[in-house]
Design an enzyme around this catalytic site. Sequence first.
Site, PDB file in Angstrom:
ATOM      1  CG  ASP A 194      -1.800  -1.202   1.303  1.00  0.00           C
ATOM      2  OD1 ASP A 194      -2.282  -1.649   0.248  1.00  0.00           O
ATOM      3  OD2 ASP A 194      -1.952  -1.745   2.409  1.00  0.00           O
ATOM      4  CE  LYS A 238       3.254  -2.299  -4.478  1.00  0.00           C
ATOM      5  NZ  LYS A 238       2.821  -2.000  -3.099  1.00  0.00           N
ATOM      6  N   GLY A 239       0.753   1.968  -7.332  1.00  0.00           N
ATOM      7  CA  GLY A 239      -0.150   2.132  -8.476  1.00  0.00           C
ATOM      8  C   GLY A 239       0.084   3.463  -9.163  1.00  0.00           C
ATOM      9  N   GLY A 291      -4.536  -4.279  -4.480  1.00  0.00           N
ATOM     10  CA  GLY A 291      -5.522  -3.431  -5.131  1.00  0.00           C
ATOM     11  C   GLY A 291      -5.028  -2.007  -5.074  1.00  0.00           C
ATOM     12  CG  HIS A 292      -3.037  -0.029  -7.674  1.00  0.00           C
ATOM     13  ND1 HIS A 292      -2.335  -1.178  -7.884  1.00  0.00           N
ATOM     14  CD2 HIS A 292      -3.226   0.540  -8.878  1.00  0.00           C
ATOM     15  CE1 HIS A 292      -2.106  -1.310  -9.176  1.00  0.00           C
ATOM     16  NE2 HIS A 292      -2.637  -0.280  -9.798  1.00  0.00           N
ATOM     17  CB  THR A 352      -6.693 -10.284   1.301  1.00  0.00           C
ATOM     18  OG1 THR A 352      -6.130 -11.317   0.481  1.00  0.00           O
ATOM     19  CG2 THR A 352      -5.629  -9.245   1.610  1.00  0.00           C
ATOM     20  CD  GLN A 371       0.763  -8.577  -2.441  1.00  0.00           C
ATOM     21  OE1 GLN A 371       1.523  -9.142  -3.198  1.00  0.00           O
ATOM     22  NE2 GLN A 371      -0.519  -8.485  -2.711  1.00  0.00           N
ATOM     23  CB  THR A 383      -8.152  -5.632  -1.600  1.00  0.00           C
ATOM     24  OG1 THR A 383      -7.181  -5.139  -2.512  1.00  0.00           O
ATOM     25  CG2 THR A 383      -8.630  -6.985  -2.049  1.00  0.00           C
TER      26      THR A 383
HETATM   27  P1  IMP Z   1      -2.627 -12.778   1.847  1.00  0.00           P
HETATM   28  O1  IMP Z   1      -1.688 -12.206   0.836  1.00  0.00           O
HETATM   29  O2  IMP Z   1      -4.068 -12.544   1.518  1.00  0.00           O
HETATM   30  O3  IMP Z   1      -2.334 -14.220   2.143  1.00  0.00           O
HETATM   31  O4  IMP Z   1      -2.394 -12.003   3.238  1.00  0.00           O
HETATM   32  C1  IMP Z   1      -1.180 -12.135   3.968  1.00  0.00           C
HETATM   33  C2  IMP Z   1      -0.760 -10.794   4.561  1.00  0.00           C
HETATM   34  O5  IMP Z   1      -0.398  -9.898   3.519  1.00  0.00           O
HETATM   35  C3  IMP Z   1      -1.876 -10.085   5.348  1.00  0.00           C
HETATM   36  O6  IMP Z   1      -1.295  -9.371   6.417  1.00  0.00           O
HETATM   37  C4  IMP Z   1      -2.439  -9.101   4.341  1.00  0.00           C
HETATM   38  O7  IMP Z   1      -3.060  -8.006   4.956  1.00  0.00           O
HETATM   39  C5  IMP Z   1      -1.172  -8.706   3.603  1.00  0.00           C
HETATM   40  N1  IMP Z   1      -1.412  -8.228   2.242  1.00  0.00           N
HETATM   41  C6  IMP Z   1      -1.706  -8.958   1.157  1.00  0.00           C
HETATM   42  N2  IMP Z   1      -1.847  -8.182   0.077  1.00  0.00           N
HETATM   43  C7  IMP Z   1      -1.620  -6.927   0.482  1.00  0.00           C
HETATM   44  C8  IMP Z   1      -1.595  -5.667  -0.190  1.00  0.00           C
HETATM   45  O8  IMP Z   1      -1.783  -5.547  -1.397  1.00  0.00           O
HETATM   46  N3  IMP Z   1      -1.328  -4.583   0.584  1.00  0.00           N
HETATM   47  C9  IMP Z   1      -1.062  -4.681   1.913  1.00  0.00           C
HETATM   48  N4  IMP Z   1      -1.074  -5.834   2.575  1.00  0.00           N
HETATM   49  C10 IMP Z   1      -1.346  -6.946   1.865  1.00  0.00           C
END
Ligand code: IMP
Length: 427
Positions: A13, A16-17, A40-41, A128, A223, A299
């Site tokens: 977050d 980057k978008g 998501g962005h 998520t 991420q 997201t």
């Molecule tokens: P997962 O990727 O859904 O398995 O989540 C694992 C961890 O990564 C959790 O703490 C999520 O909140 C975090 N996470 C996954 N995608 C993002 C993102 O795009 N931005 C920020 N945190 C993310």
Amino acid sequence: MGVTVCVGGQWGDEGKGKVVDLLSESAQMVIRSQGGNNAGHTVVTGGRTFKFNLVPSGILHPSTVCVIGNGVVLDPKVLLAEVEQLQSAGADLSNLVISERAHMIMPYHPVLDRLEEAARGDDRLGTTFRGVGPAYSDKVRRIGFRVGDLQKLRFLEKKLGFVLPLKNDVLVKLYGAPPFTVEGILAEYTEYGRRLERFIRDPFPLIQGAIARGERVILEGAQGTMLDLDLGTYPYVTSSYPSSGGALAGAGIGPSQVTSTVGVFKAYTTRVGYGPFPTELEGELAEYLRERGAEYGTTTGRARRVGWFDVPVARYAVAVNGIDALAITKLDVLDDLETVRICTGYRSKGRLEDHPMANISHLKHLEPVYEEHPGWRSSTRQARRWEELPAAARSYLERLAELSGARIELVSVGPERDETVWCGGAG
Ligand code: IMP
């Protein structure tokens, strides 16, 4: 020209978008290299707002080829919804390419994501729930389904016949959840295959051709470094490799082909989900930054945790990614603060640490060492050149750059494309 890798330097977050959108203005190709629709962005341009989960935001530039690379896990249902949303907002998708090597999120993956999180109880990760972890696990177990499988229905059916009993066993026997059927999945995914067919191909010749011609190629990371499966705050990480090494593998590009690596950092820090966060703030200031910075997930809508800029994290990210340029975002969120702080190190177990330690419990129980800087108490939103930033904001940024070990390429002072200060290497 050449290949620019754009990575998140914190916990995702970072904005980057917008940075990728700016960099891709002059790019012939943008490749999304890892992650799934956990990312998501939003890109705001000309007063219009576009939401992205899987499609590279470079798609808003009509001549840019946008590739969803082999390192991505893709939920076809989500991708199709995104394609429709972008088309109805007027985006041209004829330059979208999906790697046939990308893995797919299958219907049982989000279900397992939820069930596994619930089973972890107090130790849950705060995922998520998009099925990303279970899909990458299957990829590693070599029981994953790739996008190219949508074009081989007999193979898809045969493989489902082997994989689905493994999944149903866990769903039914371990969790008491309903099973999936081969027929149901086959029917659903056959339809996805039909609708996605025009985008699916092997992007290898396209990518290497673009590089050979000296075109500008951007790798869009999702991420951030601290969520990297190997380099982040394991197990509070995602299941892919958001660092530059992962980006290269996820796009099919070699390290000597990279020209520059841009690390995107917020002027402060945020994280969603659980896990250590050394500079985390609580109370009024946290609430203020969260509201002012609209720190709610694109997201999942979850409120993000907020904290001060963390130099040990930044220096680590600069090193492990080979970052040579910084993009600092959301500077304007700090505009009205009387003082701003920078964490320069961690005091832990009687030692001063200058980088995030692997031991999660040490990372959770440390004392951040702060430097305090005067705030600038004026709006940066109108600044477009380095000299137009208030002097106190410039010294704050210069200090960040000096401590982090890379020069600043750009500073974002608002969500719109033009709310950007190009610095040409300040600090
Ligand atoms: P997962 O990727 O859904 O398995 O989540 C694992 C961890 O990564 C959790 O703490 C999520 O909140 C975090 N996470 C996954 N995608 C993002 C993102 O795009 N931005 C920020 N945190 C993310």
